[in-house]
Motif scaffolding. Structure first.
Motif, PDB file in Angstrom:
ATOM      1  N   THR A 169       0.831  -1.196   0.000  1.00 59.49           N
ATOM      2  CA  THR A 169       0.000   0.000   0.000  1.00 59.49           C
ATOM      3  C   THR A 169       0.869   1.250   0.000  1.00 59.49           C
ATOM      4  O   THR A 169       0.602   2.211  -0.739  1.00 59.49           O
ATOM      5  CB  THR A 169      -0.931   0.001   1.225  1.00 59.49           C
ATOM      6  OG1 THR A 169      -1.713  -1.194   1.204  1.00 59.49           O
ATOM      7  CG2 THR A 169      -1.837   1.211   1.222  1.00 59.49           C
ATOM      8  N   ASN A 170       1.906   1.248   0.811  1.00 58.38           N
ATOM      9  CA  ASN A 170       2.755   2.428   0.917  1.00 58.38           C
ATOM     10  C   ASN A 170       3.650   2.602  -0.300  1.00 58.38           C
ATOM     11  O   ASN A 170       3.905   3.725  -0.736  1.00 58.38           O
ATOM     12  CB  ASN A 170       3.547   2.354   2.228  1.00 58.38           C
ATOM     13  CG  ASN A 170       2.650   2.648   3.419  1.00 58.38           C
ATOM     14  OD1 ASN A 170       2.392   3.797   3.740  1.00 58.38           O
ATOM     15  ND2 ASN A 170       2.151   1.602   4.062  1.00 58.38           N
ATOM     16  N   GLU A 171       4.099   1.499  -0.885  1.00 63.25           N
ATOM     17  CA  GLU A 171       4.853   1.594  -2.139  1.00 63.25           C
ATOM     18  C   GLU A 171       3.997   2.193  -3.246  1.00 63.25           C
ATOM     19  O   GLU A 171       4.456   3.055  -4.011  1.00 63.25           O
ATOM     20  CB  GLU A 171       5.334   0.212  -2.560  1.00 63.25           C
ATOM     21  CG  GLU A 171       6.401  -0.380  -1.675  1.00 63.25           C
ATOM     22  CD  GLU A 171       6.810  -1.775  -2.124  1.00 63.25           C
ATOM     23  OE1 GLU A 171       7.975  -2.131  -1.913  1.00 63.25           O
ATOM     24  OE2 GLU A 171       5.972  -2.510  -2.688  1.00 63.25           O
ATOM     25  N   LEU A 172       2.773   1.703  -3.357  1.00 58.75           N
ATOM     26  CA  LEU A 172       1.869   2.231  -4.381  1.00 58.75           C
ATOM     27  C   LEU A 172       1.615   3.713  -4.177  1.00 58.75           C
ATOM     28  O   LEU A 172       1.568   4.486  -5.145  1.00 58.75           O
ATOM     29  CB  LEU A 172       0.548   1.457  -4.357  1.00 58.75           C
ATOM     30  CG  LEU A 172       0.607   0.020  -4.870  1.00 58.75           C
ATOM     31  CD1 LEU A 172      -0.611  -0.770  -4.398  1.00 58.75           C
ATOM     32  CD2 LEU A 172       0.707  -0.011  -6.390  1.00 58.75           C
ATOM     33  N   PHE A 173       1.473   4.114  -2.926  1.00 54.55           N
ATOM     34  CA  PHE A 173       1.241   5.528  -2.652  1.00 54.55           C
ATOM     35  C   PHE A 173       2.442   6.379  -3.062  1.00 54.55           C
ATOM     36  O   PHE A 173       2.285   7.459  -3.649  1.00 54.55           O
ATOM     37  CB  PHE A 173       0.935   5.752  -1.171  1.00 54.55           C
ATOM     38  CG  PHE A 173       0.668   7.189  -0.850  1.00 54.55           C
ATOM     39  CD1 PHE A 173      -0.577   7.751  -1.103  1.00 54.55           C
ATOM     40  CD2 PHE A 173       1.666   8.005  -0.334  1.00 54.55           C
ATOM     41  CE1 PHE A 173      -0.819   9.098  -0.840  1.00 54.55           C
ATOM     42  CE2 PHE A 173       1.434   9.342  -0.059  1.00 54.55           C
ATOM     43  CZ  PHE A 173       0.185   9.890  -0.320  1.00 54.55           C
ATOM     44  N   ILE A 174       3.642   5.913  -2.755  1.00 55.87           N
ATOM     45  CA  ILE A 174       4.842   6.658  -3.149  1.00 55.87           C
ATOM     46  C   ILE A 174       4.884   6.827  -4.664  1.00 55.87           C
ATOM     47  O   ILE A 174       5.099   7.935  -5.179  1.00 55.87           O
ATOM     48  CB  ILE A 174       6.110   5.926  -2.648  1.00 55.87           C
ATOM     49  CG1 ILE A 174       6.189   5.975  -1.115  1.00 55.87           C
ATOM     50  CG2 ILE A 174       7.367   6.547  -3.264  1.00 55.87           C
ATOM     51  CD1 ILE A 174       7.200   4.987  -0.532  1.00 55.87           C
ATOM     52  N   ALA A 175       4.681   5.726  -5.391  1.00 51.80           N
ATOM     53  CA  ALA A 175       4.730   5.784  -6.852  1.00 51.80           C
ATOM     54  C   ALA A 175       3.644   6.694  -7.409  1.00 51.80           C
ATOM     55  O   ALA A 175       3.891   7.505  -8.322  1.00 51.80           O
ATOM     56  CB  ALA A 175       4.596   4.381  -7.433  1.00 51.80           C
ATOM     57  N   LEU A 176       2.427   6.579  -6.862  1.00 57.05           N
ATOM     58  CA  LEU A 176       1.307   7.365  -7.373  1.00 57.05           C
ATOM     59  C   LEU A 176       1.489   8.848  -7.067  1.00 57.05           C
ATOM     60  O   LEU A 176       1.312   9.698  -7.958  1.00 57.05           O
ATOM     61  CB  LEU A 176       0.002   6.842  -6.765  1.00 57.05           C
ATOM     62  CG  LEU A 176      -1.281   7.558  -7.170  1.00 57.05           C
ATOM     63  CD1 LEU A 176      -1.478   7.538  -8.682  1.00 57.05           C
ATOM     64  CD2 LEU A 176      -2.484   6.915  -6.467  1.00 57.05           C
ATOM     65  N   SER A 177       1.844   9.179  -5.849  1.00 54.83           N
ATOM     66  CA  SER A 177       1.938  10.591  -5.473  1.00 54.83           C
ATOM     67  C   SER A 177       3.130  11.276  -6.140  1.00 54.83           C
ATOM     68  O   SER A 177       3.011  12.419  -6.610  1.00 54.83           O
ATOM     69  CB  SER A 177       2.017  10.726  -3.948  1.00 54.83           C
ATOM     70  OG  SER A 177       0.804  10.309  -3.364  1.00 54.83           O
ATOM     71  N   ALA A 178       4.274  10.595  -6.205  1.00 53.26           N
ATOM     72  CA  ALA A 178       5.414  11.174  -6.918  1.00 53.26           C
ATOM     73  C   ALA A 178       5.092  11.297  -8.403  1.00 53.26           C
ATOM     74  O   ALA A 178       5.462  12.283  -9.053  1.00 53.26           O
ATOM     75  CB  ALA A 178       6.662  10.329  -6.710  1.00 53.26           C
ATOM     76  N   GLY A 179       4.382  10.302  -8.956  1.00 58.30           N
ATOM     77  CA  GLY A 179       3.990  10.372 -10.360  1.00 58.30           C
ATOM     78  C   GLY A 179       3.040  11.524 -10.640  1.00 58.30           C
ATOM     79  O   GLY A 179       3.156  12.196 -11.665  1.00 58.30           O
ATOM     80  N   ILE A 180       2.096  11.770  -9.749  1.00 57.94           N
ATOM     81  CA  ILE A 180       1.194  12.918  -9.912  1.00 57.94           C
ATOM     82  C   ILE A 180       1.985  14.214  -9.898  1.00 57.94           C
ATOM     83  O   ILE A 180       1.778  15.094 -10.746  1.00 57.94           O
ATOM     84  CB  ILE A 180       0.123  12.910  -8.805  1.00 57.94           C
ATOM     85  CG1 ILE A 180      -0.860  11.760  -9.037  1.00 57.94           C
ATOM     86  CG2 ILE A 180      -0.615  14.247  -8.752  1.00 57.94           C
ATOM     87  CD1 ILE A 180      -1.773  11.483  -7.857  1.00 57.94           C
TER      88      ILE A 180
END
Length: 360
Positions: A167-178
Motif C-alpha cells: 500500500t505504501n509503495e503504491l502511494f509513493i509511486a502514485l503521489s510522486a507520479g502525480i
C-alpha cells in the motif's frame, strides 16, 4: 488486497490449446519480441467482457493490472496489433468509475493505488484530464488513511488492521507520479517523500536489500520470508518517480540494490527465472499470478531510467523462458520456469508485462 469476484481458472484444454514443449531459452530479435507481445495481448483480450467493463477470470485489483499492462504495451515501440487500447481504457473507465466508492476507490487502499497508477498511465498516453483527476482522487483517498500509528504510513484497509508494504509503495509511486505531471504541485511530492522517509525508518527493506511484507502489531518489520516479487517491484517504480521529481541519486541507488538482490536471490530468481517464494508448491491463488508482472513492469521502468540498461539481459531471459517453458498457444501460466498450469487474465497480464519490458 482482495479479489472481489471468484477466480474462474481457464484450463488450457478447455480452450483447445496445445502445450508448447519446454526448450532452451534463446534470445529473439526485436521484431519477434514485439510479435510475442502482440500475441499475448490477443490472449488477454479473450477475457475482455464489454458488458461488465472487466476482464473475466480475475479480480478487481488484478483488472487494474490488466489495464496497466495493455497501456504499457501501447506505449512500447511497435504497433498495437490492431487493438484499440485507447478505446478500451475509455470503456473500462466509463463502466467502472461509479462502482464501489466511485473514482476506482474502495475499502482496500492498495486496490485504489493500483487503479490510480493505471489511470496515471492512461493520462500519459491520451492527455485526457479525467484520468489524471481520478489518479489524484485516488491518492487523496489513500492519504486520508495516513496517521501517526507506527510513526506514519498508510493503512491497508478501512478497518486499519495492518500497515503493509505494498500500500505504501503504491502511494509513493502514485503521489510522486502525480507531482511529475501536475504543474506547480508541492503537496503530492511532500506526501510521497513523507511516506518514503517513513518506509526507510521502519526498515521495511531488510538487511538483504529485499522488501518484507509489512509491520507487526508492535510496529516492527515482520521479517517474514514472504518477500513477494511485487513488494520488490512497485518500490522500483516509485523510486524512479521520486528521482525524476527530486534528482536525488540515492533513490536510483536504492532501487538498484533491491533489483540486484532479487536477481541474485535463490528464492526469487532460482536459475535466473523469476519466481515467488512458493511458486513450485502453489498456483498463486487469486492474487499471486499478478505479482511477477508488477515486478517486471517496474524493473523495466528502472532499466530504462539507467544509462547502462543493467537489467536488459535479465528481462530478456524472462521473456525467453515464458515463450519456451510456460506457454500454450497465446496463453501463459503461473510458473515461468514451467510447466504451464492454466490460463487466466492475471497470469496473462504478468506475461505481457515481461514481454513488453523486453520490447524496449
Amino acid at each position: 488486497m482482495r479479489t472481489h469476484r471468484p477466480l474462474l481458472a481457464v484450463l488450457a484444454t478447455a480452450v483447445g490449446l496445445c502445450l508448447v514443449a519446454a526448450g532452451p531459452a534463446t534470445a529473439r530479435p526485436g521484431a519477434d519480441r514485439h510479435q510475442d507481445a502482440v500475441a499475448a495481448v490477443d490472449g488477454l483480450m479473450t477475457w475482455w467482457n464489454p458488458d461488465s467493463g472487466d476482464f473475466d477470470t480475475t479480480g478487481w485489483w488484478n483488472n487494474a493490472n490488466d489495464l496497466q499492462a495493455l497501456l504499457d504495451f501501447w506505449q512500447a515501440p511497435g504497433d498495437t496489433g490492431g487493438h484499440d487500447i485507447e478505446q478500451l481504457a475509455a470503456e473500462i473507465y466509463d463502466k467502472n468509475v461509479g462502482v464501489k466508492d466511485g473514482q476506482f476507490r474502495n475499502d482496500y487502499l492498495d486496490d485504489t493505488g493500483w487503479w490510480g497508477l493505471a489511470w496515471l498511465k492512461a493520462f500519459d498516453l491520451t492527455g485526457d484530464r479525467r484520468y489524471l483527476d481520478t489518479a489524484i482522487a485516488d491518492a487523496n483517498h489513500m492519504w486520508a488513511h495516513h496517521d501517526s500509528t507506527c510513526g506514519g504510513g498508510i493503512w491497508w484497509n478501512y478497518a486499519h488492521q495492518y500497515k503493509n508494504t505494498i500500500t505504501n509503495e503504491l502511494f509513493i509511486a502514485l503521489s510522486a507520479g502525480i507531482h511529475n505531471r501536475l504543474d506547480g504541485d508541492t503537496t503530492h511530492l511532500a506526501r510521497a517523500q513523507d511516506v518514503w522517509d517513513w518506509f526507510q525508518a521502519k526498515k521495511l527493506i531488510n538487511g538483504d536489500d529485499l522488501v518484507n511484507d509489512g509491520l507487526n502489531t508492535e510496529c516492527v518489520n515482520t521479517g517474514r520470508t514472504a518477500t513477494w516479487t511485487y513488494n520488490q517491484g512497485v518500490i522500483l517504480g516509485g523510486l524512479v518517480e521520486l528521482h525524476r521529481a527530486t534528482g536525488d541519486a540515492s533513490a536510483l541507488a536504492q532501487a538498484r540494490r533491491i533489483a540486484e538482490a532479487v536477481i541474485a536471490s535463490p528464492l526469487l530468481a532460482p536459475g535466473g527465472i523469476l519466481s515467488e517464494p512458493d511458486d513450485d508448491a502453489t498456483d498463486g491463488g487469486a492474487d499471486g499470478p499478478s505479482f511477477k508482472g508488477a515486478f517486471m513492469r517496474n524493473l523495466g521502468a528502472l532499466d530504462r531510467a539507467l544509462p547502462d540498461r543493467p537489467y536488459s539481459a535479465f528481462i530478456d531471459r524472462q521473456a525467453d523462458a515464458l515463450r519456451t517453458l510456460d506457454r500454450s498457444g497465446n496463453f501463459y501460466g503461473f510458473h515461468w520456469n514451467g510447466p504451464f498450469d492454466k490460463a487466466d487474465a492475471a497470469r496473462q497480464h504478468s506475461a505481457l508485462d515481461a514481454l513488453t519490458a523486453a520490447v524496449y
